[in-house]
Design a protein around this motif. Structure first.
Motif, PDB file in Angstrom:
ATOM      1  N   UNK A 139      45.965  31.625  17.509  1.00  0.00           N
ATOM      2  CA  UNK A 139      45.846  31.767  16.060  1.00  0.00           C
ATOM      3  C   UNK A 139      45.660  30.377  15.461  1.00  0.00           C
ATOM      4  N   UNK A 140      44.750  30.277  14.531  1.00  0.00           N
ATOM      5  CA  UNK A 140      44.470  29.003  13.874  1.00  0.00           C
ATOM      6  C   UNK A 140      44.376  29.229  12.365  1.00  0.00           C
ATOM      7  N   UNK A 141      44.874  28.278  11.594  1.00  0.00           N
ATOM      8  CA  UNK A 141      44.784  28.345  10.141  1.00  0.00           C
ATOM      9  C   UNK A 141      44.499  26.959   9.602  1.00  0.00           C
ATOM     10  N   UNK A 142      43.534  26.887   8.683  1.00  0.00           N
ATOM     11  CA  UNK A 142      43.120  25.600   8.123  1.00  0.00           C
ATOM     12  C   UNK A 142      43.527  25.511   6.654  1.00  0.00           C
ATOM     13  N   UNK A 143      44.026  24.339   6.245  1.00  0.00           N
ATOM     14  CA  UNK A 143      44.420  24.102   4.867  1.00  0.00           C
ATOM     15  C   UNK A 143      43.518  23.099   4.183  1.00  0.00           C
ATOM     16  N   UNK A 144      43.432  23.142   2.862  1.00  0.00           N
ATOM     17  CA  UNK A 144      42.662  22.217   2.023  1.00  0.00           C
ATOM     18  C   UNK A 144      41.150  22.369   2.175  1.00  0.00           C
ATOM     19  N   UNK A 145      40.705  23.500   2.715  1.00  0.00           N
ATOM     20  CA  UNK A 145      39.260  23.688   2.916  1.00  0.00           C
ATOM     21  C   UNK A 145      38.784  25.013   2.329  1.00  0.00           C
ATOM     22  N   UNK A 146      39.523  25.532   1.365  1.00  0.00           N
ATOM     23  CA  UNK A 146      39.165  26.771   0.701  1.00  0.00           C
ATOM     24  C   UNK A 146      40.158  27.035  -0.408  1.00  0.00           C
ATOM     25  N   UNK A 147      39.959  28.109  -1.167  1.00  0.00           N
ATOM     26  CA  UNK A 147      40.884  28.415  -2.260  1.00  0.00           C
ATOM     27  C   UNK A 147      42.277  28.799  -1.783  1.00  0.00           C
ATOM     28  N   UNK A 148      42.364  29.285  -0.558  1.00  0.00           N
ATOM     29  CA  UNK A 148      43.645  29.546   0.095  1.00  0.00           C
ATOM     30  C   UNK A 148      43.552  29.004   1.515  1.00  0.00           C
ATOM     31  N   UNK A 149      44.661  29.029   2.229  1.00  0.00           N
ATOM     32  CA  UNK A 149      44.615  28.724   3.663  1.00  0.00           C
ATOM     33  C   UNK A 149      43.648  29.707   4.323  1.00  0.00           C
TER      34      UNK A 149
ATOM     35  N   UNK B  30      34.036  25.608  11.057  1.00  0.00           N
ATOM     36  CA  UNK B  30      33.422  24.731  10.055  1.00  0.00           C
ATOM     37  C   UNK B  30      32.318  25.443   9.287  1.00  0.00           C
ATOM     38  N   UNK B  31      31.655  26.382   9.941  1.00  0.00           N
ATOM     39  CA  UNK B  31      30.591  27.135   9.278  1.00  0.00           C
ATOM     40  C   UNK B  31      31.138  28.207   8.342  1.00  0.00           C
ATOM     41  N   UNK B  32      32.426  28.498   8.451  1.00  0.00           N
ATOM     42  CA  UNK B  32      33.020  29.580   7.668  1.00  0.00           C
ATOM     43  C   UNK B  32      33.910  29.111   6.517  1.00  0.00           C
ATOM     44  N   UNK B  33      34.400  27.883   6.571  1.00  0.00           N
ATOM     45  CA  UNK B  33      35.311  27.424   5.521  1.00  0.00           C
ATOM     46  C   UNK B  33      34.548  27.207   4.220  1.00  0.00           C
ATOM     47  N   UNK B  34      35.297  27.044   3.129  1.00  0.00           N
ATOM     48  CA  UNK B  34      34.681  26.889   1.809  1.00  0.00           C
ATOM     49  C   UNK B  34      35.278  25.690   1.082  1.00  0.00           C
ATOM     50  N   UNK B  35      35.078  24.477   1.590  1.00  0.00           N
ATOM     51  CA  UNK B  35      35.701  23.294   0.979  1.00  0.00           C
ATOM     52  C   UNK B  35      35.002  22.884  -0.310  1.00  0.00           C
ATOM     53  N   UNK B  36      35.729  22.112  -1.103  1.00  0.00           N
ATOM     54  CA  UNK B  36      35.154  21.509  -2.294  1.00  0.00           C
ATOM     55  C   UNK B  36      35.199  19.996  -2.131  1.00  0.00           C
ATOM     56  N   UNK B  37      34.452  19.306  -2.961  1.00  0.00           N
ATOM     57  CA  UNK B  37      34.534  17.846  -3.028  1.00  0.00           C
ATOM     58  C   UNK B  37      35.486  17.467  -4.151  1.00  0.00           C
ATOM     59  N   UNK B  38      36.405  16.563  -3.864  1.00  0.00           N
ATOM     60  CA  UNK B  38      37.324  16.094  -4.899  1.00  0.00           C
ATOM     61  C   UNK B  38      37.661  14.639  -4.640  1.00  0.00           C
TER      62      UNK B  38
END
Length: 289
Positions: free
Chosen positions: A210-220, A248-256
């Motif tokens: 199981x993997x979970x990424x933070x800070x790369x979308x509106x939620x984890x 990486x192809x699935x996340x939804x990061x923003x620039x800040x």
């Protein structure tokens, strides 16, 4: 001057809330107090929850670890059961803010702030955490991934609080980790983070991942369909490289101010390789595979 009330138990809490219906509950206050000082939040009355004893305890019950919402990050670090059974969560607590923040900030506050950058959230997602919510009429249990709706948004109802986090103790041999990239080594809000929970068979084939990424979308962000593709395959850096590129192809990061969206995608692709390095250090795999 704010009106601060500290109820001693649930009954006093509900009575206080009935008297002051617009009151705002406060856990550690590390986010709320900053918001009030910067006029980003408004509250005439604050209900502090730190005197409600049941919210401040960690216990083991029927194969679960129960963590009260008012348990601080430092308490998580000081609790042997958390270190033994939930090392990913333990590691996340260790990199939250400064020592002062870790002594004040709570797991409940981290969850209810619903920040995609919250350090404890990715490990809790991989652990399948469930949240026990209390209201004057009773309680309900909600999976964490259904509770957090977006940045700063949760499924809490009016006059409802998070009382504790329920985590099923992982199977023996399960490993969990938390990796974080920030602009500095300490006191950093993550640019990107990743939690991993992994169980390998003796032949090093993947039994569960199981993997979970933070800070790369509106939620984890977690991708169960990708996790399933790993099951039964031999664990290797190549496998993790494949996972990272797909994520990486699935996340939804923003620039800040902390990082560009493209940089965050690069981090998502590369963070799984830290898992390979961590396992190599533990002697589970070899660095030159």
């Amino acid at each position: 001057m704010k009106n601060v009330i500290l109820p001693n138990n649930r009954e006093e809490l509900w009575k206080t809330w009935e008297t002051f219906p617009e009151a705002v509950p406060m856990a550690g206050g590390t986010d709320l107090l900053v918001g009030l000082r910067e006029n980003k939040r408004k509250a005439r009355t604050i209900i502090g929850l730190e005197k409600i004893r049941e919210l401040c305890q960690v216990s083991l019950q029927d194969g679960e670890i129960l963590i009260g919402a008012m348990v601080t990050h430092q308490q998580l670090l000081d609790t042997p059961a958390v270190a033994a059974h939930l090392p990913g969560l333990h590691g996340a607590a260790a990199v939250v803010g400064s020592p002062a923040v870790r002594h004040m900030g709570t797991i409940g506050g981290n969850i209810c702030s619903a920040s995609p950058a919250g350090d404890t959230l990715p490990p809790l997602y991989t652990l399948g955490a469930r949240l026990e919510l209390l209201n004057p009429a009773g309680s309900r249990v909600v999976p964490l991934h259904e509770f957090i709706l977006g940045p700063g948004r949760t499924a809490l109802h009016q006059r409802e609080i998070l009382s504790r986090v329920r985590i099923r103790i992982p199977a023996p041999g399960t490993r969990s980790y938390y990796f974080k990239v920030g602009q500095r080594k300490a006191l950093a809000i993550s640019i990107a983070s990743m939690a991993a929970l992994l169980q390998l068979a003796p032949d090093r084939s993947v039994m569960e991942a199981r993997f979970a990424w933070g800070s790369v979308g509106p939620t984890v962000m977690r991708f169960p369909e990708l996790e399933k593709t790993l099951t039964g395959r031999t664990f290797s850096p190549d496998l993790l490289n494949e996972l990272g590129k797909a994520a990486a192809a699935r996340v939804a990061p923003i620039s800040d101010i902390r990082g560009h969206a493209n940089y965050r995608r690069i981090l998502v692709a590369n963070l799984p390789l830290r898992l390979s390095a961590a396992l190599a250090q533990e002697g589970v795999t070899k660095r030159d595979e």
